[in-house]
Design a protein around this motif. Structure first.
Motif, PDB file in Angstrom:
ATOM      1  N   ILE A  23       0.838  -1.205   0.000  1.00  0.00           N
ATOM      2  CA  ILE A  23       0.000   0.000   0.000  1.00  0.00           C
ATOM      3  C   ILE A  23       0.870   1.251   0.000  1.00  0.00           C
ATOM      4  CG2 ILE A  23      -1.643   1.340   1.383  1.00  0.00           C
ATOM      5  CD1 ILE A  23      -3.027  -1.302   2.060  1.00  0.00           C
ATOM      6  N   ASN A  24       1.919   1.273   0.800  1.00  0.00           N
ATOM      7  CA  ASN A  24       2.821   2.429   0.811  1.00  0.00           C
ATOM      8  C   ASN A  24       3.445   2.638  -0.568  1.00  0.00           C
ATOM      9  OD1 ASN A  24       2.368   2.845   3.537  1.00  0.00           O
ATOM     10  ND2 ASN A  24       4.155   1.679   4.168  1.00  0.00           N
ATOM     11  N   ASP A  25       3.891   1.556  -1.193  1.00  0.00           N
ATOM     12  CA  ASP A  25       4.484   1.658  -2.530  1.00  0.00           C
ATOM     13  C   ASP A  25       3.463   2.162  -3.543  1.00  0.00           C
ATOM     14  OD1 ASP A  25       6.816   0.654  -1.433  1.00  0.00           O
ATOM     15  OD2 ASP A  25       6.542  -1.374  -2.245  1.00  0.00           O
ATOM     16  N   ALA A  26       2.238   1.674  -3.464  1.00  0.00           N
ATOM     17  CA  ALA A  26       1.190   2.109  -4.391  1.00  0.00           C
ATOM     18  C   ALA A  26       0.884   3.591  -4.200  1.00  0.00           C
ATOM     19  CB  ALA A  26      -0.068   1.277  -4.194  1.00  0.00           C
ATOM     20  N   GLU A  27       0.828   4.049  -2.961  1.00  0.00           N
ATOM     21  CA  GLU A  27       0.577   5.469  -2.700  1.00  0.00           C
ATOM     22  C   GLU A  27       1.701   6.333  -3.256  1.00  0.00           C
ATOM     23  OE1 GLU A  27       0.045   5.224   1.531  1.00  0.00           O
ATOM     24  OE2 GLU A  27      -2.145   5.049   1.348  1.00  0.00           O
ATOM     25  N   ASP A  28       2.947   5.903  -3.082  1.00  0.00           N
ATOM     26  CA  ASP A  28       4.086   6.647  -3.632  1.00  0.00           C
ATOM     27  C   ASP A  28       4.032   6.682  -5.155  1.00  0.00           C
ATOM     28  OD1 ASP A  28       5.021   7.062  -1.051  1.00  0.00           O
ATOM     29  OD2 ASP A  28       6.574   5.501  -1.167  1.00  0.00           O
ATOM     30  N   MET A  29       3.726   5.554  -5.771  1.00  0.00           N
ATOM     31  CA  MET A  29       3.653   5.500  -7.233  1.00  0.00           C
ATOM     32  C   MET A  29       2.514   6.369  -7.763  1.00  0.00           C
ATOM     33  SD  MET A  29       4.908   4.527 -10.050  1.00  0.00           S
ATOM     34  CE  MET A  29       6.059   3.238  -9.687  1.00  0.00           C
ATOM     35  N   HIS A  30       1.381   6.350  -7.082  1.00  0.00           N
ATOM     36  CA  HIS A  30       0.233   7.169  -7.454  1.00  0.00           C
ATOM     37  C   HIS A  30       0.618   8.659  -7.433  1.00  0.00           C
ATOM     38  CE1 HIS A  30      -3.887   8.650  -7.572  1.00  0.00           C
ATOM     39  NE2 HIS A  30      -3.724   9.219  -6.402  1.00  0.00           N
ATOM     40  N   THR A  31       1.280   9.080  -6.372  1.00  0.00           N
ATOM     41  CA  THR A  31       1.727  10.478  -6.268  1.00  0.00           C
ATOM     42  C   THR A  31       2.696  10.824  -7.392  1.00  0.00           C
ATOM     43  OG1 THR A  31       1.427  10.459  -3.876  1.00  0.00           O
ATOM     44  CG2 THR A  31       2.894  12.143  -4.767  1.00  0.00           C
ATOM     45  N   PHE A  32       3.638   9.936  -7.664  1.00  0.00           N
ATOM     46  CA  PHE A  32       4.603  10.155  -8.739  1.00  0.00           C
ATOM     47  C   PHE A  32       3.908  10.273 -10.098  1.00  0.00           C
ATOM     48  CE2 PHE A  32       7.240   8.304 -12.111  1.00  0.00           C
ATOM     49  CZ  PHE A  32       8.265   9.242 -12.141  1.00  0.00           C
ATOM     50  N   MET A  33       2.976   9.382 -10.366  1.00  0.00           N
ATOM     51  CA  MET A  33       2.282   9.418 -11.655  1.00  0.00           C
ATOM     52  C   MET A  33       1.512  10.724 -11.833  1.00  0.00           C
ATOM     53  SD  MET A  33       3.296   6.702 -13.100  1.00  0.00           S
ATOM     54  CE  MET A  33       2.237   6.316 -14.489  1.00  0.00           C
ATOM     55  N   GLN A  34       0.899  11.212 -10.772  1.00  0.00           N
ATOM     56  CA  GLN A  34       0.200  12.493 -10.844  1.00  0.00           C
ATOM     57  C   GLN A  34       1.177  13.628 -11.118  1.00  0.00           C
ATOM     58  OE1 GLN A  34      -1.904  12.297  -7.057  1.00  0.00           O
ATOM     59  NE2 GLN A  34      -3.837  12.134  -8.180  1.00  0.00           N
ATOM     60  N   LYS A  35       2.341  13.589 -10.475  1.00  0.00           N
ATOM     61  CA  LYS A  35       3.337  14.649 -10.664  1.00  0.00           C
ATOM     62  C   LYS A  35       3.841  14.726 -12.093  1.00  0.00           C
ATOM     63  CE  LYS A  35       5.095  15.044  -5.988  1.00  0.00           C
ATOM     64  NZ  LYS A  35       6.239  14.825  -5.079  1.00  0.00           N
ATOM     65  N   ILE A  36       3.882  13.587 -12.788  1.00  0.00           N
ATOM     66  CA  ILE A  36       4.371  13.609 -14.174  1.00  0.00           C
ATOM     67  C   ILE A  36       3.239  13.703 -15.190  1.00  0.00           C
ATOM     68  CG2 ILE A  36       6.540  12.465 -13.578  1.00  0.00           C
ATOM     69  CD1 ILE A  36       5.407   9.896 -14.861  1.00  0.00           C
ATOM     70  N   GLY A  37       2.033  14.035 -14.708  1.00  0.00           N
ATOM     71  CA  GLY A  37       0.953  14.381 -15.613  1.00  0.00           C
ATOM     72  C   GLY A  37      -0.077  13.310 -15.911  1.00  0.00           C
ATOM     73  N   PHE A  38      -0.061  12.218 -15.191  1.00  0.00           N
ATOM     74  CA  PHE A  38      -1.060  11.176 -15.404  1.00  0.00           C
ATOM     75  C   PHE A  38      -2.310  11.445 -14.575  1.00  0.00           C
ATOM     76  CE2 PHE A  38       2.473   9.009 -17.176  1.00  0.00           C
ATOM     77  CZ  PHE A  38       2.004   7.944 -17.914  1.00  0.00           C
ATOM     78  N   GLU A  39      -3.450  11.094 -15.124  1.00  0.00           N
ATOM     79  CA  GLU A  39      -4.683  11.013 -14.348  1.00  0.00           C
ATOM     80  C   GLU A  39      -4.637   9.634 -13.702  1.00  0.00           C
ATOM     81  OE1 GLU A  39      -9.417  10.391 -15.088  1.00  0.00           O
ATOM     82  OE2 GLU A  39      -8.304  11.518 -16.594  1.00  0.00           O
ATOM     83  N   SER A  40      -4.383   9.600 -12.410  1.00  0.00           N
ATOM     84  CA  SER A  40      -4.113   8.333 -11.747  1.00  0.00           C
ATOM     85  C   SER A  40      -5.246   7.947 -10.806  1.00  0.00           C
ATOM     86  CB  SER A  40      -2.799   8.435 -10.960  1.00  0.00           C
ATOM     87  OG  SER A  40      -2.441   7.187 -10.425  1.00  0.00           O
ATOM     88  N   THR A  41      -5.600   6.677 -10.833  1.00  0.00           N
ATOM     89  CA  THR A  41      -6.586   6.123  -9.922  1.00  0.00           C
ATOM     90  C   THR A  41      -5.859   5.164  -8.990  1.00  0.00           C
ATOM     91  OG1 THR A  41      -8.344   6.297 -11.552  1.00  0.00           O
ATOM     92  CG2 THR A  41      -8.694   4.737  -9.743  1.00  0.00           C
TER      93      THR A  41
END
Length: 64
Positions: A23-41
């Motif tokens: 879960i921690n890894d998924a939350e970090d990846m989600h934040t990263f994807m948003q920062k690089i311009g992805f619409e992340s779920t």
């Protein structure tokens, strides 16, 4: 074209040992994807993912 991501973090599996950091890894990846311009779920553990993932996949199918 819209960039989209679906991040799933599951620590608690029904038939396997509990994992500690998914879960921690998924939350970090989600934040990263948003920062690089992805619409992340972000979907956490199994109870909430079915309805949210169906909505995400529906949107993905409509918008390519």
């Amino acid at each position: 074209m819209h960039k989209k991501s679906l991040i799933i973090g599951i620590n608690n599996y029904q038939h396997f040992s509990v994992l500690d950091n998914c879960i921690n890894d998924a939350e970090d990846m989600h934040t990263f994807m948003q920062k690089i311009g992805f619409e992340s779920t972000l979907l956490i553990d199994s109870m909430r993912w079915s309805r949210k993932s169906a909505h995400f996949l529906h949107k993905l199918g409509k918008n390519g």
